[in-house]
Design an enzyme around this catalytic site. Structure first.
Site, PDB file in Angstrom:
ATOM      1  N   GLU A  85      55.001 -12.406  51.169  1.00  0.00           N
ATOM      2  CA  GLU A  85      53.666 -12.217  51.114  1.00  0.00           C
ATOM      3  C   GLU A  85      53.088 -11.206  50.524  1.00  0.00           C
ATOM      4  O   GLU A  85      51.782 -11.235  50.106  1.00  0.00           O
ATOM      5  CB  GLU A  85      52.952 -13.122  51.854  1.00  0.00           C
ATOM      6  CG  GLU A  85      53.151 -12.444  53.397  1.00  0.00           C
ATOM      7  CD  GLU A  85      54.460 -12.545  54.178  1.00  0.00           C
ATOM      8  OE1 GLU A  85      54.481 -11.930  55.211  1.00  0.00           O
ATOM      9  OE2 GLU A  85      54.983 -13.319  53.563  1.00  0.00           O
ATOM     10  N   ASP A 127      50.598   2.166  13.247  1.00  0.00           N
ATOM     11  CA  ASP A 127      50.087   2.508  12.026  1.00  0.00           C
ATOM     12  C   ASP A 127      50.220   3.853  11.637  1.00  0.00           C
ATOM     13  O   ASP A 127      50.460   4.802  12.554  1.00  0.00           O
ATOM     14  CB  ASP A 127      48.468   2.200  12.169  1.00  0.00           C
ATOM     15  CG  ASP A 127      48.117   0.873  11.910  1.00  0.00           C
ATOM     16  OD1 ASP A 127      48.751   0.110  11.071  1.00  0.00           O
ATOM     17  OD2 ASP A 127      47.039   0.362  12.588  1.00  0.00           O
ATOM     18  N   GLU A 503      66.562 -12.686  57.406  1.00  0.00           N
ATOM     19  CA  GLU A 503      65.931 -13.524  58.038  1.00  0.00           C
ATOM     20  C   GLU A 503      66.775 -14.954  57.948  1.00  0.00           C
ATOM     21  O   GLU A 503      67.056 -15.604  59.098  1.00  0.00           O
ATOM     22  CB  GLU A 503      64.617 -13.827  58.073  1.00  0.00           C
ATOM     23  CG  GLU A 503      63.800 -12.405  58.296  1.00  0.00           C
ATOM     24  CD  GLU A 503      62.177 -12.614  57.726  1.00  0.00           C
ATOM     25  OE1 GLU A 503      61.894 -13.828  57.297  1.00  0.00           O
ATOM     26  OE2 GLU A 503      61.287 -11.602  58.099  1.00  0.00           O
TER      27      GLU A 503
END
Length: 508
Positions: A85, A127, A503
């Site tokens: 998160e 350009d 985890e």
């Protein structure tokens, strides 16, 4: 436009106008930043992986005899914990600090992801005028009546000498040079003046190419205002990209004389006479060969070439799409000073693994000479002209575009097709632009880069990045910054995802 009196007839409003139609097409273009696309893809992968891992852990727990309620809570906790998160916050901070650093390098970033996107770009289309060059035009060579004249000077300053084969000459002794400068000045609009702030002569209005004609005539002693008072204007056809010439009919010694300056291929297609030995002579076969060789010689020097011609047969009016027979007066070779920082910028951009391509309205040989000089074009590279772009489909163009480094005689409408061709090859492309007609290509490119000084408000609004100093070196700096941001985001992702994987493995 800015003073006097006139009556205007409104023929369209809102989305029915030319600019309005561009706005409608702009709203229909949906081009996401590469970073947004990558994070969206990564988010789906993370979500799918977490769901699969949670289901797998739930099933393993049930098989080992743990209660359904406990395993459901565990699976939900794993899903919440494993999703990084902190990723949106960290990515925003990394991008924001990059934007802050870029502002110190005269680069205005309008969208956070834009800096990182430039680091991912595989092709940068620039350009020529204003980006590779300074957009300060100066007449440096003239071909008339079989003689090549060199013209010295500095930018728009109306001071300089004329030379032939390295020897300074008196221009007043060469009437063919005088009549060419005279005709060129009558077709030129604009103003040049000394700028107290810049401490140099500068163009205050008008087209840079026509300002160069005014400066050249000034070096020979002509004054624009005085010349037009003595030779009143009867008719004018302003320059536009479709016509590619600027024409003016003036009353000269009680005779209407047409003066015209424009693209050599347009003017030469209407030549019936050639100015030789102080008079208009019928064009012969050898004249065509001499003019062709002279044009090729000037173009090969990297000069933008204009053809100047006239009609001395008393025409009071002409139609833009039906030019009369013309008398060739001169080729004018106009140099645009290359920005000194471009050489290193092109080299560093190529070292970063990006391809630099040049887009210009110039002739192919002129563009090739400049491209070779700055390191964009090399042996084995290809050049494509606008007329070829029109005949090729997007699929055919994508097959040929790999070896192309210069797009010559290109109109703003062609840029969109170039972008589509690169996208068909799976390339990420950044494109520079400054005009209203560039807005579509700036919006369609993965990264649109607008010029801050010479760019229109429409182009700036459509772009993702604005170069405040119109400096190609700033693009190279932005590439470097984009690469650093990309690497930083990779490190953050590695950290966040490794803890999440840890985890999941520990619980499993």
């Amino acid at each position: 436009v800015v003073s006097g009196q006139a009556r205007a007839v409104v023929v369209a409003t809102g989305t029915s106008t030319v600019v309005g139609s561009i706005a409608v097409r702009l709203s229909s273009i949906d081009a996401d930043m590469p970073l947004k696309q990558d994070i969206t893809y990564l988010t789906r992968i993370i979500l799918l992986t977490v769901i699969i891992a949670s289901i797998a852990i739930f099933i393993i727990g049930i098989v080992r005899g743990i209660s359904t309620e406990d395993m459901f809570k565990t699976a939900v906790a794993i899903a919440v914990s494993a999703i990084p998160e902190g990723l949106p916050v960290v990515v925003t901070l990394v991008l924001a600090t990059g934007v802050s650093r870029m502002s110190e390098r005269n680069v205005l970033v309008k969208r956070l992801q834009a800096v990182e996107a430039l680091g991912q770009a595989g092709v940068i289309a620039v350009d020529k005028t204003g980006t590779i060059t300074r957009n300060q035009m100066m007449v440096s060579a003239v071909y008339t009546d079989g003689t090549f004249f060199e013209v010295s000077g500095n930018g728009y300053e109306p001071k300089g000498v004329v030379l032939v084969v390295g020897q300074i000459i008196e221009p007043l002794n060469h009437p063919e040079l005088i009549i060419s400068a005279h005709a060129g000045l009558l077709t030129a609009t604009g103003r040049i003046a000394y700028s107290e702030t810049k401490k140099e002569w500068d163009r205050t209005s008008g087209d840079p190419t026509e300002a160069a004609l005014i400066t050249f005539a000034g070096k020979l002693g002509f004054d624009k205002d005085r010349l037009e008072r003595e030779n009143p204007k009867l008719l004018e056809i302003p320059f536009e990209s479709r016509l590619r010439f600027h024409a003016s009919i003036n009353m000269i010694k009680n005779l209407p004389v047409l003066s015209i300056a424009g693209a050599p291929e347009v003017i030469l297609s209407h030549i019936g006479e050639v100015w030789k030995d102080g008079k208009a002579s019928r064009r012969e076969r050898k004249d065509e060969e001499e003019l062709s060789l002279a044009l090729k010689k000037l173009s090969s020097q990297g000069l933008r070439v204009l053809a100047i011609a006239a009609n001395f047969h008393g025409l009071h009016s002409i139609k833009p799409d039906a030019l009369p027979q013309l008398c060739f007066l001169a080729f004018v070779g106009i140099a645009d000073v290359i920005r000194p920082e471009v050489f290193e910028a092109v080299e560093s951009t190529k070292r970063a693994g990006m391809k630099v391509v040049m887009i210009t309205g110039d002739r192919a040989d002129t563009a090739e000479a400049i491209g070779r000089k700055v390191g964009i074009f090399s042996d084995g590279d290809a050049v494509i002209e606008g007329k070829d772009l029109e005949m090729l489909s997007v699929a055919e163009l994508s097959g040929r575009i790999g070896s192309v480094t210069i797009f010559a005689r290109v109109s703003p409408e062609h840029k969109l097709k170039i972008i589509e061709a690169y996208h068909a090859r799976g390339e990420t492309i950044a494109m520079t632009g400054d005009g209203v007609n560039d807005a579509l290509s700036l919006a369609a490119a993965d990264l649109g880069v607008a010029m801050g000084k010479i760019g229109t408000e429409v182009a700036k609004e459509a772009a993702d990045i604005v170069l405040l100093d119109d400096n190609f070196g700033s693009i190279a700096a932005a590439v470097e910054e984009g690469r650093n941001i990309y690497r930083t985001i990779q490190k953050v992702l590695l950290y966040l995802l490794s803890t999440s994987v840890g985890e999941i493995l520990a619980i499993t």
